[in-house]
Design a protein around this motif. Structure first.
Motif, PDB file in Angstrom:
ATOM      1  N   GLY A 297       0.846  -1.194   0.000  1.00 40.68           N
ATOM      2  CA  GLY A 297       0.000   0.000   0.000  1.00 40.68           C
ATOM      3  C   GLY A 297       0.877   1.238   0.000  1.00 40.68           C
ATOM      4  N   LEU A 298       0.335   2.345  -0.441  1.00 39.74           N
ATOM      5  CA  LEU A 298       1.087   3.604  -0.511  1.00 39.74           C
ATOM      6  C   LEU A 298       0.416   4.617   0.410  1.00 39.74           C
ATOM      7  CD1 LEU A 298       3.352   5.260  -1.843  1.00 39.74           C
ATOM      8  CD2 LEU A 298       1.722   5.883  -3.638  1.00 39.74           C
ATOM      9  N   THR A 299       1.127   4.994   1.477  1.00 40.61           N
ATOM     10  CA  THR A 299       0.588   5.933   2.454  1.00 40.61           C
ATOM     11  C   THR A 299       0.677   7.366   1.927  1.00 40.61           C
ATOM     12  OG1 THR A 299       1.275   4.494   4.270  1.00 40.61           O
ATOM     13  CG2 THR A 299       0.757   6.767   4.817  1.00 40.61           C
ATOM     14  N   GLN A 300      -0.437   8.085   1.998  1.00 42.24           N
ATOM     15  CA  GLN A 300      -0.503   9.471   1.543  1.00 42.24           C
ATOM     16  C   GLN A 300      -0.167  10.434   2.679  1.00 42.24           C
ATOM     17  OE1 GLN A 300      -1.326   9.973  -1.969  1.00 42.24           O
ATOM     18  NE2 GLN A 300      -0.690   7.862  -1.574  1.00 42.24           N
ATOM     19  N   PRO A 336       5.059  -1.871   2.867  1.00 40.74           N
ATOM     20  CA  PRO A 336       4.333  -0.899   2.046  1.00 40.74           C
ATOM     21  C   PRO A 336       5.176  -0.365   0.898  1.00 40.74           C
ATOM     22  CG  PRO A 336       5.117   0.154   4.047  1.00 40.74           C
ATOM     23  CD  PRO A 336       5.438  -1.314   4.182  1.00 40.74           C
ATOM     24  N   LEU A 337       4.524   0.184  -0.090  1.00 37.32           N
ATOM     25  CA  LEU A 337       5.222   0.888  -1.155  1.00 37.32           C
ATOM     26  C   LEU A 337       5.892   2.131  -0.566  1.00 37.32           C
ATOM     27  CD1 LEU A 337       2.589   0.739  -4.025  1.00 37.32           C
ATOM     28  CD2 LEU A 337       4.939  -0.092  -4.197  1.00 37.32           C
ATOM     29  N   SER A 338       7.117   2.401  -1.026  1.00 36.37           N
ATOM     30  CA  SER A 338       7.843   3.555  -0.499  1.00 36.37           C
ATOM     31  C   SER A 338       8.791   4.086  -1.551  1.00 36.37           C
ATOM     32  CB  SER A 338       8.636   3.166   0.752  1.00 36.37           C
ATOM     33  OG  SER A 338       9.608   4.143   1.065  1.00 36.37           O
ATOM     34  N   PRO A 339       8.580   5.306  -2.039  1.00 31.09           N
ATOM     35  CA  PRO A 339       9.510   5.891  -3.001  1.00 31.09           C
ATOM     36  C   PRO A 339      10.931   5.969  -2.452  1.00 31.09           C
ATOM     37  CG  PRO A 339       7.463   7.135  -2.978  1.00 31.09           C
ATOM     38  CD  PRO A 339       7.389   6.163  -1.830  1.00 31.09           C
ATOM     39  N   ALA A 340      11.085   6.292  -1.169  1.00 33.22           N
ATOM     40  CA  ALA A 340      12.423   6.410  -0.581  1.00 33.22           C
ATOM     41  C   ALA A 340      13.145   5.066  -0.576  1.00 33.22           C
ATOM     42  CB  ALA A 340      12.325   6.962   0.837  1.00 33.22           C
ATOM     43  N   PHE A 341      12.405   4.013  -0.282  1.00 36.78           N
ATOM     44  CA  PHE A 341      13.008   2.675  -0.254  1.00 36.78           C
ATOM     45  C   PHE A 341      13.532   2.315  -1.651  1.00 36.78           C
ATOM     46  CE2 PHE A 341      13.043  -1.964  -0.170  1.00 36.78           C
ATOM     47  CZ  PHE A 341      13.549  -2.232   1.089  1.00 36.78           C
ATOM     48  N   ARG A 342      12.734   2.618  -2.674  1.00 38.74           N
ATOM     49  CA  ARG A 342      13.147   2.342  -4.046  1.00 38.74           C
ATOM     50  C   ARG A 342      14.328   3.210  -4.451  1.00 38.74           C
ATOM     51  NH1 ARG A 342      13.603   5.685  -8.195  1.00 38.74           N
ATOM     52  NH2 ARG A 342      11.599   6.630  -7.657  1.00 38.74           N
ATOM     53  N   GLU A 343      14.280   4.493  -4.107  1.00 39.93           N
ATOM     54  CA  GLU A 343      15.347   5.415  -4.487  1.00 39.93           C
ATOM     55  C   GLU A 343      16.681   5.017  -3.873  1.00 39.93           C
ATOM     56  OE1 GLU A 343      13.810   9.111  -3.151  1.00 39.93           O
ATOM     57  OE2 GLU A 343      12.336   9.286  -4.789  1.00 39.93           O
ATOM     58  N   ARG A 344      16.678   4.611  -2.610  1.00 40.03           N
ATOM     59  CA  ARG A 344      17.935   4.237  -1.954  1.00 40.03           C
ATOM     60  C   ARG A 344      18.489   2.946  -2.566  1.00 40.03           C
ATOM     61  NH1 ARG A 344      19.507   8.266  -1.814  1.00 40.03           N
ATOM     62  NH2 ARG A 344      21.395   7.273  -1.036  1.00 40.03           N
ATOM     63  N   GLY A 345      17.611   2.030  -2.970  1.00 39.60           N
ATOM     64  CA  GLY A 345      18.071   0.825  -3.643  1.00 39.60           C
ATOM     65  C   GLY A 345      18.704   1.139  -4.980  1.00 39.60           C
ATOM     66  N   ASP A 346      18.105   2.065  -5.737  1.00 42.73           N
ATOM     67  CA  ASP A 346      18.680   2.469  -7.020  1.00 42.73           C
ATOM     68  C   ASP A 346      20.048   3.104  -6.833  1.00 42.73           C
ATOM     69  OD1 ASP A 346      16.465   1.569  -8.354  1.00 42.73           O
ATOM     70  OD2 ASP A 346      15.544   3.546  -8.617  1.00 42.73           O
ATOM     71  N   LEU A 353      19.542   0.987   6.255  1.00 42.64           N
ATOM     72  CA  LEU A 353      20.628   1.663   6.960  1.00 42.64           C
ATOM     73  C   LEU A 353      20.493   3.176   6.903  1.00 42.64           C
ATOM     74  CD1 LEU A 353      23.815  -0.377   5.935  1.00 42.64           C
ATOM     75  CD2 LEU A 353      22.459  -0.577   8.018  1.00 42.64           C
ATOM     76  N   SER A 354      20.224   3.700   5.694  1.00 42.39           N
ATOM     77  CA  SER A 354      20.220   5.155   5.520  1.00 42.39           C
ATOM     78  C   SER A 354      18.923   5.824   5.956  1.00 42.39           C
ATOM     79  CB  SER A 354      20.508   5.503   4.056  1.00 42.39           C
ATOM     80  OG  SER A 354      19.547   4.921   3.194  1.00 42.39           O
ATOM     81  N   HIS A 355      17.799   5.102   5.872  1.00 44.59           N
ATOM     82  CA  HIS A 355      16.494   5.647   6.266  1.00 44.59           C
ATOM     83  C   HIS A 355      15.709   4.585   7.048  1.00 44.59           C
ATOM     84  CE1 HIS A 355      17.591   8.430   3.052  1.00 44.59           C
ATOM     85  NE2 HIS A 355      16.676   9.254   3.503  1.00 44.59           N
ATOM     86  N   PRO A 356      16.218   4.181   8.218  1.00 38.93           N
ATOM     87  CA  PRO A 356      15.569   3.073   8.945  1.00 38.93           C
ATOM     88  C   PRO A 356      14.164   3.375   9.438  1.00 38.93           C
ATOM     89  CG  PRO A 356      17.262   4.119  10.296  1.00 38.93           C
ATOM     90  CD  PRO A 356      17.406   4.690   8.913  1.00 38.93           C
ATOM     91  N   THR A 357      13.783   4.657   9.502  1.00 41.72           N
ATOM     92  CA  THR A 357      12.426   4.984   9.949  1.00 41.72           C
ATOM     93  C   THR A 357      11.422   5.028   8.799  1.00 41.72           C
ATOM     94  OG1 THR A 357      12.903   7.364   9.784  1.00 41.72           O
ATOM     95  CG2 THR A 357      13.290   6.299  11.916  1.00 41.72           C
ATOM     96  N   ASP A 358      11.902   4.914   7.565  1.00 40.68           N
ATOM     97  CA  ASP A 358      10.987   4.826   6.435  1.00 40.68           C
ATOM     98  C   ASP A 358      10.063   3.621   6.657  1.00 40.68           C
ATOM     99  OD1 ASP A 358      10.328   5.230   3.381  1.00 40.68           O
ATOM    100  OD2 ASP A 358      10.817   3.102   3.622  1.00 40.68           O
ATOM    101  N   PRO A 359       8.768   3.735   6.373  1.00 41.18           N
ATOM    102  CA  PRO A 359       7.838   2.635   6.678  1.00 41.18           C
ATOM    103  C   PRO A 359       8.244   1.291   6.075  1.00 41.18           C
ATOM    104  CG  PRO A 359       6.617   4.618   6.131  1.00 41.18           C
ATOM    105  CD  PRO A 359       8.047   4.931   5.858  1.00 41.18           C
ATOM    106  N   GLU A 363       9.687  -1.999   8.264  1.00 37.00           N
ATOM    107  CA  GLU A 363       9.037  -3.302   8.204  1.00 37.00           C
ATOM    108  C   GLU A 363      10.028  -4.398   7.812  1.00 37.00           C
ATOM    109  OE1 GLU A 363       5.486  -5.873   8.267  1.00 37.00           O
ATOM    110  OE2 GLU A 363       6.487  -4.293   9.414  1.00 37.00           O
ATOM    111  N   VAL A 364      10.941  -4.091   6.885  1.00 35.81           N
ATOM    112  CA  VAL A 364      11.959  -5.068   6.508  1.00 35.81           C
ATOM    113  C   VAL A 364      12.868  -5.365   7.711  1.00 35.81           C
ATOM    114  CG1 VAL A 364      13.986  -5.490   5.055  1.00 35.81           C
ATOM    115  CG2 VAL A 364      11.927  -4.467   4.065  1.00 35.81           C
ATOM    116  N   ILE A 365      13.224  -4.353   8.460  1.00 37.55           N
ATOM    117  CA  ILE A 365      14.048  -4.546   9.663  1.00 37.55           C
ATOM    118  C   ILE A 365      13.316  -5.430  10.662  1.00 37.55           C
ATOM    119  CG2 ILE A 365      15.046  -3.368  11.659  1.00 37.55           C
ATOM    120  CD1 ILE A 365      15.554  -0.956   9.768  1.00 37.55           C
ATOM    121  N   ARG A 366      12.017  -5.202  10.815  1.00 37.77           N
ATOM    122  CA  ARG A 366      11.232  -6.026  11.744  1.00 37.77           C
ATOM    123  C   ARG A 366      11.164  -7.476  11.292  1.00 37.77           C
ATOM    124  NH1 ARG A 366       6.882  -8.443  12.550  1.00 37.77           N
ATOM    125  NH2 ARG A 366       6.113  -8.024  10.440  1.00 37.77           N
TER     126      ARG A 366
END
Length: 388
Positions: A297-300, A336-346, A353-359, A363-366
């Motif tokens: 899901g994509l949080t607005q 969830p879908l996350s632009p930041a998660f995708r951008e950091r992977g690219d 590591l760089s944005h651990p509070t990103d949703p 969740e991946v850390i959990r």
């Protein structure tokens, strides 16, 4: 008496400092690997350290030299430090291999039935579900939790792990180090990584395709498991290609004791094919330990969630894989879908590591923490995983 024991007090202090310098590929002290040839400290406190690399052009040469110089300079009684770098003779390389592999330097079966390493294959029924990004994120998160982690990019046709972990930039991929018949994998974010993308010579991995059939695919995976020296791992992850093809069958044959993590997206069509990939793994004796739903899901900004790919697919896969014979297969997480998660992977900079509070990263850390809670080896496999 060794050179270390017979040295002056400042020289012994340098040796002690060099114990903190680790080979970045093997992750062991260079003093234990026979890489320190000589240490001298003159009356003025000038230290001179001679080190030996395994091969000319060793990818880790600059880092080893820099770390050695810094460690020597920090030793008590040292006012300046210089490092001379040489290359091992064949006899010295053989001794190095024995130190790493054990007496005789024999290539052992690293991940056989008696191994304490947990082997987890990450599979999906179809491509495009974010399996590789999830696998890379789990590997880095597990390493950040203090585990020794290896990652095999077994998606020979669609290899992407080097890019996600920052090992591939501008068409150049980090190379493993070859010491005789031993291959030492590059390390990224604390994870030892191997991929077919590292063996394409000067070809640009962005524009190079691998077109192989079954026997060659099987030999490639076999070589990764036999010749690549991962050392003592807590967890080995394998990023499998989507579907139920040759590599999935080969991995089942080579690693029948592996555990399986199934990745799906929320829509029912994806769930159907995800179940099939898990069933093939079961046919080879592997155990499904859980399901992860990606792109949930994509949080607005106002807090509402857009279910771009629908909902419920992860739970559906977990339900279909649970039965009396195999027990309950839990849904371990919903990422969830996350632009930041995708951008950091690219960018080759994992968000865990760089944005651990990103949703998504959180969740991946959990999920990684739940996987880690299973423990190691046969004893760990007897434990259950808490469901969501």
């Amino acid at each position: 008496m060794t050179a270390r024991e017979s040295g002056s007090a400042p020289e012994r202090a340098v040796w002690d400092a060099l114990d903190r310098v680790r080979d970045p590929e093997i992750l062991q002290p260079i003093t234990q690997l026979g890489m320190v040839q000589d240490v001298r400290v003159d009356d003025a406190g000038h230290a001179h350290v001679s080190i030996l690399l395994t091969i000319a052009g060793c990818p880790a040469a600059r880092r080893i030299e820099s770390d050695t110089q810094a460690a020597a300079a920090s030793a008590s009684g040292v006012t300046a430090a210089a490092v001379t770098v040489g290359v091992m003779t064949p006899a010295q390389r053989h001794a190095f291999t024995e130190r790493v592999r054990g007496p005789g330097g024999v290539r052992p079966q690293q991940f056989g039935p008696d191994s304490l390493t947990r082997v987890i294959t990450v599979t999906s029924g179809k491509g495009g579900v974010g399996k590789s990004s999830l696998t890379a994120g789990l590997a880095v998160a597990l390493a950040a939790q203090g585990l020794s982690v290896g990652l095999i990019d077994a998606d020979v046709f669609g290899f992407s792990i080097p890019g996600i972990l920052g090992l591939s930039r501008d068409g150049t991929v980090a190379q493993p180090t070859r010491v005789d018949d031993m291959i030492l994998p590059p390390v990224a974010h604390g994870v030892k990584v191997i991929s077919i993308g590292m063996f394409l010579g000067d070809a640009d991995p962005r524009t190079t395709a691998v077109s192989w059939r079954g026997p060659m695919l099987h030999r490639t995976i076999e070589q990764f498991l036999r010749d690549v020296w991962f050392g003592d791992l807590d967890v080995l992850l394998l990023d499998l290609p989507p579907g139920t093809g040759d590599i999935a069958i080969s991995v089942g044959q080579l690693l029948p004791n592996a555990e399986v993590l199934v990745v799906t997206t929320p829509q029912e069509a994806a769930a159907d094919v995800a179940v099939r990939s898990a069933l093939v793994a079961r046919q080879t004796g592997q155990r499904v330990i859980g399901v992860v739903e990606n792109m949930a899901g994509l949080t607005q900004p106002d807090g509402t969630v857009i279910e771009v790919f629908g909902s419920g697919g992860g739970s559906l896969v977990a339900q279909r894989l649970s039965d009396e014979e195999h027990g309950t297969v839990p849904l371990l997480g919903s990422v969830p879908l996350s632009p930041a998660f995708r951008e950091r992977g690219d960018a080759g900079d994992p968000a865990v590591l760089s944005h651990p509070t990103d949703p998504a990263a959180a969740e991946v850390i959990r999920v990684a923490a739940e996987v880690a809670a299973l423990g190691r080896g046969l004893a760990g496999r007897s434990l259950g995983i808490a469901t969501r």
